[in-house]
Design a protein around this motif. Structure first.
Motif, mmCIF file in Angstrom:
data_model
loop_
_atom_site.group_PDB
_atom_site.id
_atom_site.type_symbol
_atom_site.label_atom_id
_atom_site.label_comp_id
_atom_site.label_asym_id
_atom_site.label_seq_id
_atom_site.Cartn_x
_atom_site.Cartn_y
_atom_site.Cartn_z
ATOM 1 N N PHE A 24 -40.786 -35.953 10.698
ATOM 2 C CA PHE A 24 -39.361 -35.972 11.032
ATOM 3 C C PHE A 24 -38.535 -35.643 9.796
ATOM 4 C CE2 PHE A 24 -41.203 -38.359 14.416
ATOM 5 C CZ PHE A 24 -40.347 -38.233 15.504
ATOM 6 N N LYS A 25 -37.585 -34.743 9.978
ATOM 7 C CA LYS A 25 -36.690 -34.419 8.873
ATOM 8 C C LYS A 25 -35.659 -35.541 8.694
ATOM 9 C CE LYS A 25 -33.154 -31.921 11.544
ATOM 10 N NZ LYS A 25 -32.452 -30.633 11.735
ATOM 11 N N PRO A 26 -34.970 -35.583 7.551
ATOM 12 C CA PRO A 26 -33.881 -36.551 7.390
ATOM 13 C C PRO A 26 -32.764 -36.284 8.398
ATOM 14 C CG PRO A 26 -34.493 -35.551 5.290
ATOM 15 C CD PRO A 26 -35.165 -34.752 6.352
ATOM 16 N N THR A 27 -32.104 -37.329 8.855
ATOM 17 C CA THR A 27 -30.965 -37.174 9.753
ATOM 18 C C THR A 27 -29.935 -36.234 9.118
ATOM 19 O OG1 THR A 27 -31.299 -39.483 10.356
ATOM 20 C CG2 THR A 27 -29.268 -38.431 11.124
ATOM 21 N N PRO A 28 -29.535 -35.150 9.794
ATOM 22 C CA PRO A 28 -28.616 -34.198 9.167
ATOM 23 C C PRO A 28 -27.193 -34.727 9.000
ATOM 24 C CG PRO A 28 -29.103 -33.537 11.420
ATOM 25 C CD PRO A 28 -30.016 -34.673 11.100
ATOM 26 N N SER A 29 -26.769 -35.676 9.843
ATOM 27 C CA SER A 29 -25.408 -36.209 9.742
ATOM 28 C C SER A 29 -25.347 -37.257 8.634
ATOM 29 C CB SER A 29 -24.972 -36.824 11.071
ATOM 30 O OG SER A 29 -24.858 -35.836 12.064
ATOM 31 N N ILE A 30 -24.785 -36.879 7.485
ATOM 32 C CA ILE A 30 -24.676 -37.784 6.340
ATOM 33 C C ILE A 30 -23.228 -37.826 5.862
ATOM 34 C CG2 ILE A 30 -27.078 -37.429 5.631
ATOM 35 C CD1 ILE A 30 -26.070 -35.513 3.482
ATOM 36 N N GLY A 31 -22.900 -38.875 5.126
ATOM 37 C CA GLY A 31 -21.526 -39.070 4.680
ATOM 38 C C GLY A 31 -21.150 -38.307 3.428
ATOM 39 N N LEU A 32 -22.126 -37.769 2.707
ATOM 40 C CA LEU A 32 -21.824 -37.011 1.493
ATOM 41 C C LEU A 32 -21.084 -35.725 1.832
ATOM 42 C CD1 LEU A 32 -25.237 -37.388 -0.392
ATOM 43 C CD2 LEU A 32 -23.108 -38.625 -0.844
ATOM 44 N N GLN A 33 -20.199 -35.310 0.958
ATOM 45 C CA GLN A 33 -19.456 -34.069 1.185
ATOM 46 C C GLN A 33 -20.388 -32.871 1.017
ATOM 47 O OE1 GLN A 33 -16.048 -32.838 -1.425
ATOM 48 N NE2 GLN A 33 -14.877 -33.230 0.442
ATOM 49 N N GLN A 34 -20.271 -31.914 1.963
ATOM 50 C CA GLN A 34 -21.155 -30.744 1.961
ATOM 51 C C GLN A 34 -20.352 -29.474 2.249
ATOM 52 O OE1 GLN A 34 -25.098 -31.737 4.190
ATOM 53 N NE2 GLN A 34 -23.526 -33.047 5.107
ATOM 54 N N ASN A 35 -20.946 -28.342 1.918
ATOM 55 C CA ASN A 35 -20.341 -27.054 2.225
ATOM 56 C C ASN A 35 -20.599 -26.682 3.678
ATOM 57 O OD1 ASN A 35 -19.327 -25.988 -0.444
ATOM 58 N ND2 ASN A 35 -21.451 -26.443 -0.977
ATOM 59 N N SER A 36 -19.602 -26.103 4.326
ATOM 60 C CA SER A 36 -19.771 -25.579 5.680
ATOM 61 C C SER A 36 -18.759 -24.455 5.889
ATOM 62 C CB SER A 36 -19.595 -26.690 6.726
ATOM 63 O OG SER A 36 -19.933 -26.194 8.018
ATOM 64 N N ILE A 37 -18.488 -24.142 7.144
ATOM 65 C CA ILE A 37 -17.549 -23.067 7.486
ATOM 66 C C ILE A 37 -16.618 -23.534 8.593
ATOM 67 C CG2 ILE A 37 -19.043 -21.154 6.793
ATOM 68 C CD1 ILE A 37 -19.936 -20.947 9.728
ATOM 69 N N CYS A 38 -15.441 -22.939 8.657
ATOM 70 C CA CYS A 38 -14.522 -23.162 9.765
ATOM 71 C C CYS A 38 -14.645 -21.961 10.699
ATOM 72 C CB CYS A 38 -13.091 -23.307 9.256
ATOM 73 S SG CYS A 38 -11.888 -23.539 10.594
ATOM 74 N N LEU A 39 -15.176 -22.195 11.891
ATOM 75 C CA LEU A 39 -15.453 -21.096 12.811
ATOM 76 C C LEU A 39 -14.180 -20.436 13.317
ATOM 77 C CD1 LEU A 39 -18.310 -22.885 14.742
ATOM 78 C CD2 LEU A 39 -18.578 -20.857 13.308
ATOM 79 N N SER A 40 -13.124 -21.195 13.552
ATOM 80 C CA SER A 40 -11.893 -20.624 14.098
ATOM 81 C C SER A 40 -11.135 -19.798 13.060
ATOM 82 C CB SER A 40 -10.984 -21.738 14.641
ATOM 83 O OG SER A 40 -10.645 -22.648 13.605
ATOM 84 N N LYS A 41 -11.175 -20.234 11.809
ATOM 85 C CA LYS A 41 -10.464 -19.528 10.745
ATOM 86 C C LYS A 41 -11.350 -18.518 10.010
ATOM 87 C CE LYS A 41 -7.415 -23.486 9.852
ATOM 88 N NZ LYS A 41 -6.997 -24.499 8.846
ATOM 89 N N LYS A 42 -12.684 -18.621 10.252
ATOM 90 C CA LYS A 42 -13.647 -17.761 9.561
ATOM 91 C C LYS A 42 -13.523 -17.883 8.044
ATOM 92 C CE LYS A 42 -13.868 -14.392 13.344
ATOM 93 N NZ LYS A 42 -15.045 -15.056 13.923
ATOM 94 N N THR A 43 -13.465 -19.133 7.587
ATOM 95 C CA THR A 43 -13.358 -19.411 6.155
ATOM 96 C C THR A 43 -14.403 -20.453 5.760
ATOM 97 O OG1 THR A 43 -11.713 -21.151 6.543
ATOM 98 C CG2 THR A 43 -10.882 -18.923 6.097
ATOM 99 N N ASN A 44 -14.685 -20.488 4.481
ATOM 100 C CA ASN A 44 -15.548 -21.551 3.957
ATOM 101 C C ASN A 44 -14.735 -22.826 3.817
ATOM 102 O OD1 ASN A 44 -17.765 -19.787 3.665
ATOM 103 N ND2 ASN A 44 -16.943 -19.036 1.718
ATOM 104 N N THR A 45 -15.410 -23.968 3.998
ATOM 105 C CA THR A 45 -14.700 -25.243 3.895
ATOM 106 C C THR A 45 -15.696 -26.325 3.500
ATOM 107 O OG1 THR A 45 -13.173 -26.749 5.035
ATOM 108 C CG2 THR A 45 -15.022 -25.906 6.315
ATOM 109 N N MET A 46 -15.191 -27.533 3.368
ATOM 110 C CA MET A 46 -16.037 -28.677 3.069
ATOM 111 C C MET A 46 -16.036 -29.616 4.279
ATOM 112 S SD MET A 46 -17.050 -27.977 0.020
ATOM 113 C CE MET A 46 -17.818 -29.513 -0.494
ATOM 114 N N ILE A 47 -17.096 -30.391 4.401
ATOM 115 C CA ILE A 47 -17.203 -31.333 5.506
ATOM 116 C C ILE A 47 -17.730 -32.668 5.011
ATOM 117 C CG2 ILE A 47 -19.532 -30.521 6.089
ATOM 118 C CD1 ILE A 47 -18.917 -31.200 9.010
ATOM 119 N N SER A 48 -17.128 -33.744 5.515
ATOM 120 C CA SER A 48 -17.613 -35.102 5.272
ATOM 121 C C SER A 48 -17.751 -35.752 6.642
ATOM 122 C CB SER A 48 -16.625 -35.884 4.393
ATOM 123 O OG SER A 48 -17.106 -37.190 4.164
ATOM 124 N N ILE A 49 -18.958 -36.049 7.033
ATOM 125 C CA ILE A 49 -19.232 -36.476 8.410
ATOM 126 C C ILE A 49 -18.943 -37.961 8.585
ATOM 127 C CG2 ILE A 49 -21.025 -36.656 10.180
ATOM 128 C CD1 ILE A 49 -22.371 -34.247 8.731
#
Length: 358
Positions: free
Chosen positions: A304-329
């Motif tokens: 089993f892989k580690p649970t992907p939903s973590i509280g640390l800030q990570q890089n992601s994308i905004c699909l509606s704006k088509k831009t890079n962004t950060m995410i904190s779950i």
């Protein structure tokens, strides 16, 4: 269809993590089989969330309501249908990720496949929540298998680099499999289990997660169960096991380690025991040869892989704006899915084996 499994025992799961309910339809059960629903509920509580400090704080009783398929406590030939209500949903926790996919989660792929119509709340139908109806079907299957002398049990083989001892692949018996089921934390060595819990709580405090391995065993499977080529026991078990989110690998017997052995080391020599039964001196093959049960314990390990939903800030994308962004779950997530996945692995194994036996 992707929500269906089985040829003889046919199961269909439905629902989403935050829908009104989730559930399962089980068709093809032998008629007249007595089903102890109290035992089913006890099995499902092993998977249910919110029962300890090292799992998600979401609390669900996972009480299965049987809609059809039983009469006076026995299967009656009609499909067995059960629903499980979702009672502790906090959908607002997912507002900030509606178009920001979580790294290593199914969010992005689901968004593209379903053209943005997917249910993001709690992971929708990609959530581990959907293992609850699988556990219901598995708990029913386990009772039917036990009446045929087949017992299944699993334990946590490892959390990160902390390892429990393994089942003895030659001499494990049903009593050992039953004993580990009755533990709150399913390990063979309780001292090691405490170290695993400490490790899980450590990564939880760091807003992170950790993976692990579950070892599962079936004893009493008759010689000859299984088919060659596409319907071997390994094939069907793998298909059932990968219905569990976060599963990334499955091995049988000595598995990948056998690639480092010579044939003289890996071959399991046959002999007749004192009762005239054919057995093997070792069990590198994990109880399966040519896709068919050999009569030895069936041993497999599931990564089993580690649970992907973590509280640390990570890089992601905004699909509606088509831009890079950060995410904190935000929200409630397991820092380690492995402890609650133990009954899920047992359930998947039971469903696959009963399907083959029918």
């Amino acid at each position: 269809m992707s929500f269906n499994f089985g040829d003889n025992l046919r199961i269909t799961v439905f629902g989403q993590s935050h829908s009104e309910a989730i559930g399962v339809v089980v068709d093809g059960l032998p008629p007249g089989e007595e089903i102890d629903l109290a035992r089913v509920q006890s099995f499902m509580l092993r998977r249910a969330p919110g029962n300890n400090t090292f799992s998600t704080s979401r609390r669900e009783p996972d009480k299965a309501k049987v809609i059809s398929g039983l009469l006076d406590g026995k299967t009656c030939g009609s499909p067995l249908c059960a629903i499980i209500e979702n009672t502790d949903c906090k959908s607002g926790d997912y507002a900030n990720i509606l178009d920001v996919p979580r790294p290593s989660h199914a969010d992005y792929c689901a968004y593209m496949k379903y053209k943005g119509a997917n249910d993001i709340r709690g992971g929708g139908h990609f959530s581990g929540r959907l293992t609850a109806p699988i556990c219901f079907a598995g708990a029913v299957s386990l009772q039917i298998l036990e009446r045929r002398g087949i017992f299944i049990g699993a334990h946590i083989q490892s959390i990160g680099d902390i390892e429990d001892r393994s089942f003895d692949p030659v001499s494990v018996d049903s009593s050992e499999l039953v004993a580990v089921k009755n533990k709150q934390f399913a390990v063979l060595n309780d001292v090691i289990g405490k170290q695993m819990i400490e490790q899980i709580e450590l990564v939880k405090g760091q807003a992170d997660s950790i993976g692990g391995v579950i070892e599962c065993c079936a004893v009493g499977v008759p010689v000859g169960v299984g088919e060659p080529i596409f319907c071997g026991i390994e094939n069907r078990l793998a298909a059932a096991l990968f219905s569990i989110p976060a599963v990334k690998g499955v091995e049988f017997g000595t598995g990948f380690a056998s690639s480092k052995l010579r044939g003289s080391e890996n071959n399991d020599e046959f002999y007749y025991d004192d009762n005239g039964l054919v057995k093997t001196k070792t069990n590198h093959h994990g109880g399966i040869l040519g896709g068919i049960a050999s009569g030895m314990p069936i041993i497999m390990r599931v990564a089993f892989k580690p649970t992907p939903s973590i509280g640390l800030q990570q890089n992601s994308i905004c699909l509606s704006k088509k831009t890079n962004t950060m995410i904190s779950i935000k929200g409630r997530h397991d820092p380690c899915i492995v402890p609650r996945a133990v009954p899920c692995v047992e359930a998947a194994m039971a469903i696959a084996l009963l399907d083959l036996m029918l």
